[in-house]
Design a protein around this motif. Structure first.
Motif, PDB file in Angstrom:
ATOM      1  N   ALA A 159      18.829  67.183  58.830  1.00 46.30           N
ATOM      2  CA  ALA A 159      18.252  67.748  57.608  1.00 46.30           C
ATOM      3  C   ALA A 159      19.352  68.219  56.660  1.00 46.30           C
ATOM      4  CB  ALA A 159      17.322  68.902  57.959  1.00 46.30           C
ATOM      5  N   ALA A 160      20.372  68.856  57.214  1.00 40.49           N
ATOM      6  CA  ALA A 160      21.488  69.319  56.389  1.00 40.49           C
ATOM      7  C   ALA A 160      22.203  68.145  55.733  1.00 40.49           C
ATOM      8  CB  ALA A 160      22.468  70.122  57.249  1.00 40.49           C
ATOM      9  N   HIS A 161      22.375  67.074  56.483  1.00 41.20           N
ATOM     10  CA  HIS A 161      23.096  65.897  55.989  1.00 41.20           C
ATOM     11  C   HIS A 161      22.320  65.157  54.903  1.00 41.20           C
ATOM     12  CE1 HIS A 161      25.960  62.714  55.921  1.00 41.20           C
ATOM     13  NE2 HIS A 161      25.209  61.816  56.536  1.00 41.20           N
ATOM     14  N   HIS A 162      21.033  65.446  54.754  1.00 47.08           N
ATOM     15  CA  HIS A 162      20.235  64.812  53.709  1.00 47.08           C
ATOM     16  C   HIS A 162      20.111  65.688  52.468  1.00 47.08           C
ATOM     17  CE1 HIS A 162      19.291  61.750  56.623  1.00 47.08           C
ATOM     18  NE2 HIS A 162      18.601  61.098  55.714  1.00 47.08           N
ATOM     19  N   ALA A 163      20.991  66.664  52.341  1.00 47.73           N
ATOM     20  CA  ALA A 163      21.014  67.496  51.134  1.00 47.73           C
ATOM     21  C   ALA A 163      21.557  66.686  49.954  1.00 47.73           C
ATOM     22  CB  ALA A 163      21.892  68.719  51.369  1.00 47.73           C
ATOM     23  N   PRO A 164      21.224  67.110  48.736  1.00 50.72           N
ATOM     24  CA  PRO A 164      21.822  66.458  47.566  1.00 50.72           C
ATOM     25  C   PRO A 164      23.308  66.791  47.479  1.00 50.72           C
ATOM     26  CG  PRO A 164      20.600  68.409  46.903  1.00 50.72           C
ATOM     27  CD  PRO A 164      20.313  68.209  48.363  1.00 50.72           C
TER      28      PRO A 164
ATOM     29  N   ASN B 146      19.566  73.496  53.417  1.00 51.52           N
ATOM     30  CA  ASN B 146      18.734  72.574  54.191  1.00 51.52           C
ATOM     31  C   ASN B 146      18.763  72.928  55.673  1.00 51.52           C
ATOM     32  OD1 ASN B 146      18.047  71.082  51.915  1.00 51.52           O
ATOM     33  ND2 ASN B 146      18.548  69.113  52.858  1.00 51.52           N
ATOM     34  N   LEU B 147      19.962  73.203  56.177  1.00 49.32           N
ATOM     35  CA  LEU B 147      20.121  73.582  57.585  1.00 49.32           C
ATOM     36  C   LEU B 147      19.311  74.835  57.888  1.00 49.32           C
ATOM     37  CD1 LEU B 147      23.512  73.711  59.495  1.00 49.32           C
ATOM     38  CD2 LEU B 147      21.910  75.615  59.637  1.00 49.32           C
ATOM     39  N   TRP B 148      19.397  75.813  57.014  1.00 51.10           N
ATOM     40  CA  TRP B 148      18.721  77.095  57.207  1.00 51.10           C
ATOM     41  C   TRP B 148      17.204  76.922  57.274  1.00 51.10           C
ATOM     42  CZ3 TRP B 148      21.921  81.248  54.269  1.00 51.10           C
ATOM     43  CH2 TRP B 148      21.873  82.465  54.954  1.00 51.10           C
ATOM     44  N   LEU B 149      16.660  76.114  56.356  1.00 51.20           N
ATOM     45  CA  LEU B 149      15.214  75.911  56.325  1.00 51.20           C
ATOM     46  C   LEU B 149      14.748  75.091  57.523  1.00 51.20           C
ATOM     47  CD1 LEU B 149      14.724  75.244  52.508  1.00 51.20           C
ATOM     48  CD2 LEU B 149      14.165  77.333  53.769  1.00 51.20           C
ATOM     49  N   ALA B 150      15.529  74.076  57.892  1.00 52.76           N
ATOM     50  CA  ALA B 150      15.166  73.276  59.066  1.00 52.76           C
ATOM     51  C   ALA B 150      15.187  74.135  60.329  1.00 52.76           C
ATOM     52  CB  ALA B 150      16.117  72.088  59.213  1.00 52.76           C
ATOM     53  N   ALA B 151      16.166  75.017  60.428  1.00 53.56           N
ATOM     54  CA  ALA B 151      16.233  75.918  61.581  1.00 53.56           C
ATOM     55  C   ALA B 151      15.014  76.830  61.621  1.00 53.56           C
ATOM     56  CB  ALA B 151      17.518  76.740  61.524  1.00 53.56           C
ATOM     57  N   ARG B 152      14.585  77.311  60.460  1.00 52.95           N
ATOM     58  CA  ARG B 152      13.404  78.188  60.427  1.00 52.95           C
ATOM     59  C   ARG B 152      12.165  77.443  60.917  1.00 52.95           C
ATOM     60  NH1 ARG B 152      10.016  80.650  61.589  1.00 52.95           N
ATOM     61  NH2 ARG B 152       8.949  82.436  60.636  1.00 52.95           N
ATOM     62  N   VAL B 153      12.032  76.177  60.540  1.00 47.54           N
ATOM     63  CA  VAL B 153      10.914  75.362  61.016  1.00 47.54           C
ATOM     64  C   VAL B 153      10.938  75.262  62.539  1.00 47.54           C
ATOM     65  CG1 VAL B 153       9.988  73.009  61.064  1.00 47.54           C
ATOM     66  CG2 VAL B 153      10.637  74.026  58.894  1.00 47.54           C
ATOM     67  N   GLU B 154      12.139  75.224  63.114  1.00 51.28           N
ATOM     68  CA  GLU B 154      12.296  75.143  64.567  1.00 51.28           C
ATOM     69  C   GLU B 154      12.248  76.522  65.229  1.00 51.28           C
ATOM     70  OE1 GLU B 154      12.347  72.409  66.154  1.00 51.28           O
ATOM     71  OE2 GLU B 154      12.967  70.849  64.730  1.00 51.28           O
TER      72      GLU B 154
END
Length: 240
Positions: free
Chosen positions: A51-56, A151-159
């Motif tokens: 998810a982090a790697h797909h940031a703009p 992106n990393l932060w939000l993906a981590a929250r989802v997990e």
């Protein structure tokens, strides 16, 4: 890993999906404590980094790297840097004894308690020296890395994983501890781990260190400090 397709890219999100997104956004926290004694599995780490790697990124330069750190000796050296820099920063409070005491009592890192540390770095030479969009705004490369961190932060929250950004560090210490090349800039040192609970409000807000600024106080219309432009009356009424 979640797979996407053309139908996904072109779809219109439902009201329920929008609500889920905003719930994730508003429940994200800078987590420094209450880490649970539970390991993050490799697949979950992979998903978060994907998810982090797909940031703009400016000019599609993707100028980030992620250094995953579990070794306790390495972490302790980073913790020592934090402790040293924290002592320096307290001097900026001058003679405010009450605020100094409050600052000392704040929990500002989870370097040793979290399951995983990640150092996110910036490589300004990637696909360079010419990077579209970076020639006049050089800082756009670092801004891109910050997008990846969000992106990393939000993906981590989802997990259901907490993330804490440790900014009270000396970058020169990180360069030495992590053997970073001269052209690589450390941007963020993050602590990740499952937590017992996510706070209903940011810790510094709960501790009354600072209050959340009202949106109406930081939005201007068309020009700096114009808050009364009649063309934006509808927007202004939303925050009344």
């Amino acid at each position: 890993m979640y797979r996407s397709n053309e139908q996904f890219y072109n779809r219109i999100f439902t009201s329920a999906e929008k609500e889920i997104f905003y719930n994730v956004l508003f429940s994200r926290r800078d987590v420094r404590k209450r880490f649970a004694n539970r390991n993050i599995d490799d697949k979950t780490i992979y998903n978060i980094l994907k998810a982090a790697h797909h940031a703009p990124s400016v000019g599609f330069s993707q100028p980030w790297n992620f250094i995953l750190i579990k070794d306790n000796e390495t972490r302790q050296r980073v913790k020592d840097s934090f402790l040293k820099e924290r002592l320096k920063s307290v001097d900026l409070l001058n003679g405010d004894k009450e605020r100094k005491e409050k600052y000392h009592n704040l929990k500002l890192e989870g370097i040793m308690e979290s399951d995983l540390n990640i150092c996110v770095t910036y490589d300004h030479k990637r696909f360079g020296p010419f990077v579209i969009g970076r020639m006049t705004v050089e800082e756009a490369g670092v801004y891109s890395v910050c997008c990846a961190i969000q992106n990393l932060w939000l993906a981590a929250r989802v997990e259901n994983i907490g993330v804490g950004w440790v900014s009270i560090l000396n970058n020169l210490d990180l360069v030495n501890i992590l053997n970073l090349p001269v052209d690589i800039k450390p941007v963020a040192y993050l602590c990740l781990g499952y937590v017992d609970e996510f706070s209903e409000a940011p810790d510094l807000e709960k501790e009354k260190w600072l209050k959340r600024t009202s949106l109406k106080d930081i939005v201007f219309f068309e020009k700096w400090e114009d808050k009364n432009n009649h063309n934006w009356n509808g927007f202004r009424k939303l925050d009344e």
